[in-house]
Scaffold this motif. Structure first.
Motif: not given
Length: 955
Positions: A876-900
C-alpha cells in the motif's frame, strides 16, 4: 554509430586486462611476499553464497564474498584461521597454511553436515532467497537492499518495477494497473538511476530521465541491488537511490544447467495471458575456464481496463442570458471521457554472457541484454465536451448544464514500442599484493517508437448536456445516457483524422577504470580505491503531427454506421453503444495515411518545435579509503564530476506565405544552448558492528539529479485548439538539483534468519525542479496555458523506514514453516518556490514534493515446508501529488492512495519440477486521480484480478 566504438575498443580492453596486468603483476610480486588466498563460499548443493562474511581470526581482516561467492585476502605467513559466517547456515571454520608469495585456493562449504553442529539450516526457495538478500545487505558498506532471483520469483511480479515495490521505502507508479516507474523514499522517479550489470540505462521516453522498468522483465534477473547511500565509486546521479539489475553468470552454477518456466493466466478485465522463460548455461574448455549463458523471456498480456476521466477547470464565464455574474466561480467539468480499451502487451527479453577465467586472479567478460516492450492498444472513446458550449442554469461544484455542447465518438489505435539494449566488455585482474584493477567499456541504447498513433473522430451536433457528481464522484450521473441520441450513428458527422509519429533514440557509451590497493598506513590496514569514468550520451527526439478535416472523400469516410461493429461497448455500468469495427477503421487509416500525412495536413510548426537533440558528456574521477577501526568500518572519499551539455531545437517564425522557404506561413529557425559545470561529492560512510548481529550505519553523502532533457532544451511547443492556446516550453536556465544527505540506521539480525531494522534519512534539496502549469498566463499578444519547469531554491525530504523479516523456526512441528515480511515507511517533504502562486488571498509558495507518499507499507505472511510454499502479501502507498497548478490548489493533480493483495503458492516435487500459482490484485483495487479533493475525480480506472498457473523446472 557508437556501437562501432565499443566493438573497436573491445580487443584493446581485453588486451589491457591481460598481458598489461600480467606485466604489472611482476612488479607487484617484487614488493609483496604475503600469501594470497583465493576463496569461494558455496552451499551443500554447490551454489555460490554471495554476501558471506569472512574473518581472519588472527588479524581481524574481513572480506565479503561476491555474486559468485568468491573473495580474495592477503594473509600472514604460516597458519591462518578463517571464520565464515552466513545467516541461515552454520558458521564454518577452516585453517590455511601458506608461505610468502604463495597463492592458495580455498573452498568453504556451508551447511554440508549439520547433524553434528546442532544448528538450524534454513532451506526452501523462499528462505534461501531471503538469506541471499539479507547477507548481502548485512555486509555491505552502505545502506543497501537486495532482491535475489529466488525472492523475485516468489511474487506475481512480471517486471522489475513491480518486484521493487516489495522493498521498504519503494513505491511504484502504474500504467493500466502495471508498475512502470519507481519512487524511492518519496522522491520523483527521475531521482533514481538504473543500470544493468553496472551499465547506465538511458530512459526510453523523451520527457523524463526515469527508466520505464516495465520494459525489463523480472525473470532474466539474477538480483536487483538498490543502493540508498552512494559510495564515491558510484555515479552521483541518484539522489534517491541507485538500482543495479544484475543478470546471471555461467559461473553461478559451474556446470551444464537448464532452468525455465511456462504458464498461462486468466485476466478478469481481459483475456488469457501467457509467460515463459528459460536459461541455459555451461562451463567448458581446459579446466572449465570458459563459460557461456543465454537467458530468454516472453510474455503476452491482454488488458481491458474500465476507465472514466473527467477534466476539471475553474470557470468564471457568465451564464447564458446573464450579465457578468461574479457569483459564478465554480469547479466544473470541461469534458468527460469514457475509454473502452483493448490492449495487448508483449514483453520479450534476451540476456547472454561469455566469460573467461583462466586462473583465480584474472577474469574477462562480454555481457549483453536486450528487452522489448510493445503496447498495442485500440481505444473506443465516447467524449462529452461541455467546453464546446456555455454554462446555463444553476451551476455548483457538483452539477452543471451546458448548451451547445457536443459528443465525440472516436477510435484510437496506439502502438508503443520500447527497446533497451546494453553491452559491456571488460576484465579484472588481481595482483599478488591483493591489488585489483578492472576496466569496462559499455554501450547502452534505448529507443521508443510509435508505429501507430492514429485516430478517427466523429462529432455530433450541438446538444444540451449536464452532469451530477453529488451522488458518487466515482460514478457520476450524465444526462446524455438518458436518451438514445449518443447511440444513433446519424447523430454524428466526420470531424477529423489524426496521425502522430514519435521516435526517441538515446545512445550512451562509457569507459571506466578502477584500481583497488590494500595497504598499511600508520600500522592500520587500509584499502585505497581510485577510478575514473567517461560517458557520452546522444539524445534525438523527433515527432511528426498530422491532422486532416477535409470534408470530402477520401479523407472523409462518410457515414458513421458502416464503420461500426455489432459488439457492445461498456465501461463500468455505462452503456457506450457499440464499438467501431477495428479492422475496417484500421484499413481506412492505412489507406488514407498517405493522403492525410501530406504537406498540407502536416501540423506546422508543432512537427518542428516538438523535436530536440542533446549531447551530455560526463567526466568523473574519485578516490576513497576504507579502513577498519576495531568493529568500525570507515569509508571516506571524494568524487568529482564535470558535465558538458549541449542541446538544440527548432523554433518557428511566422512570415508571409510567399516568403522563400516558408511552410504554411512559417520558417524554421534553429536554437542551441551549451552549459558546463563541475560538482564535488564528498562522502563519509560508517558501518559499526556492536556485535555479530547488531549493525549500525551512518553516512554523509552528496548527490545530483540533472534536468530532464525536454525541460532544459530551448524549445517552445505551441498548440491552439478551440481558441485555447497551450504552450510547453523548455527552460535553458534550469539547474540540476543537488542534495546533501544524512542517513543513519540500526539493524538487528535474527537467528537463524531474519532482521529488525530502522533507517532514517534526511535530504536537503537545493534547486529542486518542479513542473508548473499556469492557466491564462500572458503570452505574446494574448494568453495561454503554459507548462514549464522551474527551480525551487529550498526543499527537503525526510523519512524513517522500519523493516521486520523473520522465520518462525522456533515454533513446534509444522508451525515452524511460517514466516513474515513487513516494512513501513513514513516520509515528509516540501519545497519552497521563489515566487508565490495563486489568486489573491490564496497564494502559496510551499508545496509537497511531487511523487511523495506520506506512508508506504508491505506485509506478507508466508509458509514453507516439505516442498510446499505459499505467500499472502499486501502492499500500500498513500496519496501523492503528481502536478502543481500555479493558479489554484484545487486543481493540483493528485493520485489517490492504493493497496493491493496478492497470493502465490507452489509445490516442489524434489526432482527439479515445481508447480506454481499466482493471484494478483485480489481486492480489485482501482487507480484514481483527482484535482485538489477526492470529490473532483479526474480518472477512475479498474484493472481486475489476474490468476496465473504454471510449471518451473531446473536441471
Amino acid at each position: 554509430m557508437k556501437l562501432h566504438l565499443l566493438m573497436g575498443a573491445s580487443l584493446a580492453t581485453l588486451a589491457f586486462v591481460s598481458p598489461a596486468m600480467a606485466a604489472n603483476d611482476e612488479v607487484a610480486a617484487a614488493v609483496s611476499t604475503a600469501p594470497t588466498v583465493y576463496g569461494r563460499v558455496i552451499n551443500a548443493d554447490g551454489a555460490p553464497l554471495p554476501g558471506a562474511e569472512i574473518i581472519v581470526r588472527e588479524t581481524g581482516q574481513r572480506a565479503v564474498s561476491d555474486a559468485q561467492g568468491q573473495f580474495v585476502l592477503n594473509v600472514r605467513e604460516g597458519s591462518s584461521t578463517f571464520d565464515v559466517r552466513y545467516l541461515g547456515l552454520p558458521t564454518a571454520t577452516q585453517t590455511v597454511s601458506a608461505v610468502g608469495g604463495e597463492a592458495v585456493s580455498l573452498s568453504v562449504t556451508l551447511g554440508a553436515d549439520a547433524s553434528n553442529l546442532g544448528e538450524v539450516i534454513v532451506t526452501g526457495v523462499i528462505t534461501d532467497g531471503v538469506a541471499r538478500s539479507l547477507n548481502q545487505q548485512r555486509n555491505a558498506d552502505g545502506t543497501v537492499n537486495v532482491l535475489s532471483a529466488d525472492a523475485i520469483g516468489r511474487y506475481p511480479d512480471p517486471n522489475v518495477a513491480e518486484s521493487l515495490q516489495r522493498v521498504q521505502g519503494i513505491a511504484i507508479q502504474r500504467d493500466q494497473g502495471e508498475g512502470r516507474y519507481i519512487n524511492v523514499r518519496g522522491a520523483p522517479a527521475a531521482f533514481t538511476a538504473v543500470s544493468v550489470d553496472g551499465v547506465a540505462v538511458p530512459a526510453v521516453s523523451p520527457t523524463t530521465r526515469a527508466v520505464d522498468l516495465d520494459t525489463l522483465p523480472s525473470d532474466i534477473v539474477s538480483s536487483v541491488e538498490v543502493s540508498k547511500t552512494l559510495l564515491p565509486s558510484q555515479d552521483a546521479d541518484s539522489i534517491a537511490g541507485a538500482v543495479d539489475i544484475r543478470t546471471r553468470s555461467p559461473f553461478d552454477r559451474r556446470r551444464f544447467a537448464v532452468s525455465g518456466y511456462a504458464g498461462g493466466s486468466y485476466n478478469d478485465y481481459g483475456g488469457s495471458d501467457t509467460r515463459a522463460g528459460a536459461t541455459i548455461s555451461n562451463v567448458f574448455g581446459p579446466n572449465q575456464t570458459f563459460g557461456a549463458l543465454v537467458s530468454l523471456s516472453y510474455s503476452e498480456t491482454n488488458r481491458r481496463p474500465d476507465n472514466v476521466e473527467n477534466a476539471w477547470i475553474f470557470d468564471t464565464r457568465p451564464l447564458i442570458g446573464a450579465a457578468v455574474n461574479p457569483a459564478f466561480n465554480h469547479y466544473v467539468i470541461e469534458e468527460s471521457l469514457f475509454k473502452d480499451y483493448e490492449t495487448q502487451r508483449t514483453r520479450q527479453a534476451l540476456s547472454g554472457a561469455l566469460e573467461w577465467r583462466p586462473n583465480d586472479n584474472l577474469r574477462a567478460w562480454l555481457r549483453g541484454s536486450f528487452a522489448e516492450f510493445n503496447d498495442n492498444e485500440y481505444r473506443d472513446t465516447l467524449r462529452f465536451t461541455y467546453a464546446d458550449g456555455n454554462p446555463s442554469g444553476t451551476v455548483t461544484d457538483q452539477t452543471a448544464t451546458y448548451t451547445g455542447a457536443r459528443i465525440y465518438k472516436a477510435l484510437r489505435h496506439r502502438e508503443q514500442d520500447n527497446k533497451i539494449t546494453t553491452l559491456n566488455t571488460g576484465g579484472e585482474y588481481t595482483f599478488a599484493n591483493g591489488g585489483v584493477l578492472d576496466a569496462t567499456l559499455a554501450w547502452a541504447h534505448s529507443e521508443q517508437t510509435y508505429p501507430h498513433r492514429d485516430e478517427l473522430v466523429y462529432r455530433s451536433g450541438s446538444q444540451t448536456l449536464s452532469y451530477d457528481t453529488s451522488g458518487s464522484h466515482y460514478y457520476p450521473t450524465y444526462s446524455a445516457f438518458g436518451s438514445t441520441y449518443y447511440q444513433t450513428p446519424t447523430s454524428y458527422t466526420f470531424r477529423e483524422n489524426t496521425f502522430r509519429s514519435n521516435t526517441t533514440d538515446q545512445e550512451d557509451v562509457s569507459f571506466r577504470m578502477n584500481y583497488e590497493l590494500p595497504t598499511v598506513i600508520a600500522g592500520r590496514d587500509v584499502t585505497l580505491r581510485f577510478g575514473a569514468k567517461y560517458s557520452t550520451r546522444d539524445v534525438v527526439a523527433d515527432e511528426e503531427r498530422y491532422r486532416d478535416r477535409t470534408t470530402t472523400a477520401p479523407v472523409n469516410p462518410g457515414l458513421l454506421a458502416p464503420l461500426l461493429s455489432d459488439r457492445p461497448s461498456q465501461n463500468y455500468d455505462y452503456n457506450l453503444g457499440v464499438k467501431f469495427d477495428h479492422g475496417l477503421v484500421s484499413d481506412y487509416l492505412a489507406a488514407i495515411r498517405a493522403t492525410s500525412t501530406n504537406a498540407a495536413s502536416r501540423r506546422i510548426p508543432q512537427s518542428w518545435t516538438a523535436d530536440y537533440t542533446a549531447n551530455e558528456d560526463i567526466l568523473s574521477a574519485y578516490g576513497q579509503a576504507r579502513l577498519d577501526i576495531g568493529a568500525t568500518n570507515v569509508l571516506i572519499g571524494l568524487r568529482i564530476e564535470q558535465t558538458d551539455f549541449e542541446a538544440g531545437s527548432f523554433r518557428a517564425l511566422a512570415v508571409p506565405a510567399a516568403t522563400p522557404g516558408a511552410v504554411q506561413g512559417y520558417i524554421q529557425t534553429p536554437t542551441a544552448m551549451q552549459t558546463d559545470r563541475t560538482d564535488f561529492f564528498p562522502n563519509l560512510t560508517v558501518r559499526h558492528s556492536f556485535n555479530e548481529d547488531l549493525i549500525g550505519r551512518f553516512a554523509l553523502t552528496r548527490s545530483i539529479s540533472r534536468p530532464d532533457y525536454v525541460d532544459v532544451v530551448p524549445r517552445v511547443l505551441e498548440t491552439t485548439d478551440g481558441g485555447v492556446t497551450t504552450v510547453s516550453r523548455g527552460n535553458p536556465n534550469l539547474e540540476a538539483t543537488l542534495s546533501n544527505n544524512i542517513d543513519a540506521g540500526l539493524e538487528y539480525y535474527l537467528r537463524p534468519l531474519g532482521v529488525v531494522s530502522v533507517n532514517a534519512f534526511y535530504k536537503d534539496l537545493s534547486d529542486f525542479r518542479y513542473t508548473l502549469i499556469t492557466n491564462g498566463a500572458p503570452y505574446l499578444t494574448g494568453v495561454a496555458n503554459i507548462t514549464e519547469s522551474l527551480n525551487a531554491p529550498d526543499g527537503h525530504l525526510a523519512g524513517i523506514e522500519f523493516n521486520w523479516q523473520q522465520t518462525f523456526d522456533f515454533l513446534p512441528g509444522w508451525m515452524s514453516g511460517f514466516g513474515v515480511f513487513a516494512n513501513y515507511t513514513v516520509t515528509d517533504a516540501e519545497i519552497k518556490t521563489s515566487n508565490s502562486y495563486g489568486v489573491a488571498g490564496q497564494q502559496r509558495n510551499t508545496f509537497v514534493l511531487p511523487g511523495q507518499s506520506d506512508t508506504l507499507y508491505n506485509a506478507a505472511l508466508f509458509y514453507e515446508k516439505h516442498g510446499f510454499s505459499a505467500r499472502l502479501s499486501y502492499t500500500h502507498r498513500s496519496e501523492f501529488l503528481e502536478a502543481i497548478n500555479a493558479d489554484r490548489a484545487g486543481l493540483d493533480l493528485w493520485v489517490e492512495g492504493r493497496g493491493q493483495l496478492d497470493f502465490t503458492t507452489s509445490y516442489d516435487f524434489g526432482n527439479g519440477i515445481e508447480l506454481f500459482g499466482e493471484a494478483k490484485n485480489l481486492t480489485d483495487s482501482a487507480g484514481v486521480r483527482y484535482y485538489g479533493v477526492r470529490e473532483r475525480t479526474y480518472e477512475y480506472e479498474k484493472f481486475g484480478y489476474n490468476i496465473f498457473m504454471g510449471v518451473r523446472f531446473k536441471l
